[in-house]
Design an enzyme around this catalytic site. Sequence first.
Site, PDB file in Angstrom:
ATOM      1  N   GLY A  66      18.209 101.684  11.368  1.00  0.00           N
ATOM      2  CA  GLY A  66      18.428 100.461  12.136  1.00  0.00           C
ATOM      3  C   GLY A  66      17.613  99.306  11.599  1.00  0.00           C
ATOM      4  O   GLY A  66      16.759  99.483  10.733  1.00  0.00           O
ATOM      5  N   GLY A 111      15.115  95.745  11.550  1.00  0.00           N
ATOM      6  CA  GLY A 111      13.919  95.170  12.141  1.00  0.00           C
ATOM      7  C   GLY A 111      12.685  96.054  12.071  1.00  0.00           C
ATOM      8  O   GLY A 111      12.619  97.043  11.336  1.00  0.00           O
ATOM      9  N   CYS A 121      15.220 106.845   8.029  1.00  0.00           N
ATOM     10  CA  CYS A 121      14.796 105.461   7.799  1.00  0.00           C
ATOM     11  C   CYS A 121      14.061 104.885   9.008  1.00  0.00           C
ATOM     12  O   CYS A 121      12.945 105.309   9.265  1.00  0.00           O
ATOM     13  CB  CYS A 121      15.987 104.614   7.351  1.00  0.00           C
ATOM     14  SG  CYS A 121      15.454 103.268   6.272  1.00  0.00           S
ATOM     15  N   LEU A 122      14.673 103.963   9.785  1.00  0.00           N
ATOM     16  CA  LEU A 122      13.994 103.503  11.009  1.00  0.00           C
ATOM     17  C   LEU A 122      13.653 104.716  11.872  1.00  0.00           C
ATOM     18  O   LEU A 122      12.612 104.746  12.539  1.00  0.00           O
ATOM     19  CB  LEU A 122      14.890 102.533  11.793  1.00  0.00           C
ATOM     20  CG  LEU A 122      14.271 101.953  13.055  1.00  0.00           C
ATOM     21  CD1 LEU A 122      13.299 100.833  12.723  1.00  0.00           C
ATOM     22  CD2 LEU A 122      15.338 101.437  14.012  1.00  0.00           C
ATOM     23  N   GLY A 177      12.331  97.807   4.693  1.00  0.00           N
ATOM     24  CA  GLY A 177      11.305  96.809   4.441  1.00  0.00           C
ATOM     25  C   GLY A 177       9.977  97.176   5.085  1.00  0.00           C
ATOM     26  O   GLY A 177       8.975  96.507   4.874  1.00  0.00           O
ATOM     27  N   TYR A 178      10.007  98.238   5.915  1.00  0.00           N
ATOM     28  CA  TYR A 178       8.780  98.764   6.527  1.00  0.00           C
ATOM     29  C   TYR A 178       8.561 100.164   5.978  1.00  0.00           C
ATOM     30  O   TYR A 178       9.501 100.796   5.453  1.00  0.00           O
ATOM     31  CB  TYR A 178       8.911  98.826   8.058  1.00  0.00           C
ATOM     32  CG  TYR A 178       8.918  97.451   8.700  1.00  0.00           C
ATOM     33  CD1 TYR A 178       7.757  96.909   9.227  1.00  0.00           C
ATOM     34  CD2 TYR A 178      10.086  96.703   8.751  1.00  0.00           C
ATOM     35  CE1 TYR A 178       7.754  95.640   9.799  1.00  0.00           C
ATOM     36  CE2 TYR A 178      10.099  95.428   9.317  1.00  0.00           C
ATOM     37  CZ  TYR A 178       8.932  94.908   9.840  1.00  0.00           C
ATOM     38  OH  TYR A 178       8.934  93.656  10.399  1.00  0.00           O
ATOM     39  N   HIS A 209      18.115 107.527   2.430  1.00  0.00           N
ATOM     40  CA  HIS A 209      19.403 107.760   3.088  1.00  0.00           C
ATOM     41  C   HIS A 209      20.143 108.949   2.476  1.00  0.00           C
ATOM     42  O   HIS A 209      20.927 108.785   1.543  1.00  0.00           O
ATOM     43  CB  HIS A 209      20.260 106.491   3.022  1.00  0.00           C
ATOM     44  CG  HIS A 209      19.780 105.443   3.961  1.00  0.00           C
ATOM     45  ND1 HIS A 209      20.215 105.359   5.260  1.00  0.00           N
ATOM     46  CD2 HIS A 209      18.839 104.483   3.814  1.00  0.00           C
ATOM     47  CE1 HIS A 209      19.585 104.374   5.872  1.00  0.00           C
ATOM     48  NE2 HIS A 209      18.745 103.829   5.008  1.00  0.00           N
ATOM     49  N   GLU A 268      22.627 110.473   3.531  1.00  0.00           N
ATOM     50  CA  GLU A 268      24.089 110.396   3.681  1.00  0.00           C
ATOM     51  C   GLU A 268      24.752 109.789   2.444  1.00  0.00           C
ATOM     52  O   GLU A 268      25.970 109.901   2.278  1.00  0.00           O
ATOM     53  CB  GLU A 268      24.460 109.632   4.948  1.00  0.00           C
ATOM     54  CG  GLU A 268      24.279 108.122   4.901  1.00  0.00           C
ATOM     55  CD  GLU A 268      22.844 107.664   5.163  1.00  0.00           C
ATOM     56  OE1 GLU A 268      21.942 108.514   5.223  1.00  0.00           O
ATOM     57  OE2 GLU A 268      22.623 106.438   5.286  1.00  0.00           O
TER      58      GLU A 268
HETATM   59  N1  LIG Z   1      17.683 101.313   6.982  1.00  0.00           N
HETATM   60  C1  LIG Z   1      16.764 101.323   7.944  1.00  0.00           C
HETATM   61  O1  LIG Z   1      16.791 102.107   8.890  1.00  0.00           O
HETATM   62  C2  LIG Z   1      15.695 100.247   7.880  1.00  0.00           C
HETATM   63  C3  LIG Z   1      14.499 100.515   8.741  1.00  0.00           C
HETATM   64  C4  LIG Z   1      13.646  99.290   9.030  1.00  0.00           C
HETATM   65  N2  LIG Z   1      14.411  98.265   9.674  1.00  0.00           N
HETATM   66  C5  LIG Z   1      13.030  98.785   7.750  1.00  0.00           C
HETATM   67  O2  LIG Z   1      13.424  97.753   7.259  1.00  0.00           O
HETATM   68  O3  LIG Z   1      12.158  99.415   7.207  1.00  0.00           O
END
Ligand SMILES: NC(=O)CC[C@H](N)C(=O)O
Length: 353
Positions: free
Chosen positions: A215, A217, A242-243, A286-287, A323, A325
């Site tokens: 997700g 942000g 990821c997120l 980005g995190y 990822h 997937e």
């Molecule tokens: N693809 C994602 O789940 C990105 C995770 C989170 N938003 C980040 O930028 O790190």
Amino acid sequence: MSGAYLALADGRVFEARSRSPGRTRGELVFTTAYTGYEESLTDPSYEEQILTFSYPLIGNYGVRAERFESDRVHPRAAIAREFTDEVAAWLADEGVPAIDHLDTRELVTTVREEGAMRCGIAAGPDATPEDAREELANAKDMSEHVDIGSQVSVSSKTTYHGGGEYDVALVDCGVKGSIVDSLTARGADVHVFPYDADGSDVAAVDPDLLFVSNGPGDPANFQQAQSLVESFVGDVPIAGICLGQQIVARAFGGTTEKMRFGHRGVNQPVRDLRTDQVVMTTQNHGYTVDEVGDLEVTQVNVNDGTVEGLECTESNVITRQYHPEANPGPHDSLGFFDDVLELGECRIPVAAD
Ligand SMILES: NC(=O)CC[C@H](N)C(=O)O
């Protein structure tokens, strides 16, 4: 040909060609992926960002809805050295500004050196540099989008049937369709819950596995999903992508931090610390996880050593920053989905040695 302007937070303004008109703002990021533009442009994780493709020609194999990851384009705007007419028409149909004929090498170098930054775009016959600067003035930092989950999540529980061999409760923080498909293809019924779902609603489906999605942000803005994970630790196996990895790490007492320009591409090398094998992975983040709390780091990025995989055999947890997937990208790590569903049977995950 009408004009376009891109104003960067560092004060510079770039002139470009408008391929899809409009005014917008967001966080400027880049991907080095040379294929997969349909998947990237429909990936909810790009919400509130402006996506620059470092590969110069975007669109040379058309636009097909079957490759979409969601039902709309998520970046607020798209930038390439050259978009094909078909991609430009698709983005115009979607009302998403697109600009090309600017030096994207310069943009990518800027983001690598100065970091992902706020920017504003104005594109179309009457666009002016001042319009782009006005947009920039209203752009927020990513962490200021405190309720970004509401922009990308389902509003109520939705179930996708895959044969009923497992019941997966998936917390939708902006899930890519291919993640749901990867689970249903392996026999799971996937119950997709809103990002701010109540624990009692999730418990009602008696899940074999709690799965936290990718997700957009800052993971710090997904407190309710984090509390949900905390409430299931030890009772239900947990997986995340990821997120999802970032939220799970925070639930286990870990911390997350913003990277300078992140990882976005389809050739990020990841080393498994148990097998010493390296796989190529698709990434968009980005995190990153900094402190890992009660989890164990099992995989790291070969380029910069950042955390790519976390596990906890006691609590049955497996997460990935990349990822698996593979939509788009190399298929090296598709086995992740078999591993997490095995976890759903409460078996101990892949043996350590
Ligand atoms: N693809 C994602 O789940 C990105 C995770 C989170 N938003 C980040 O930028 O790190």
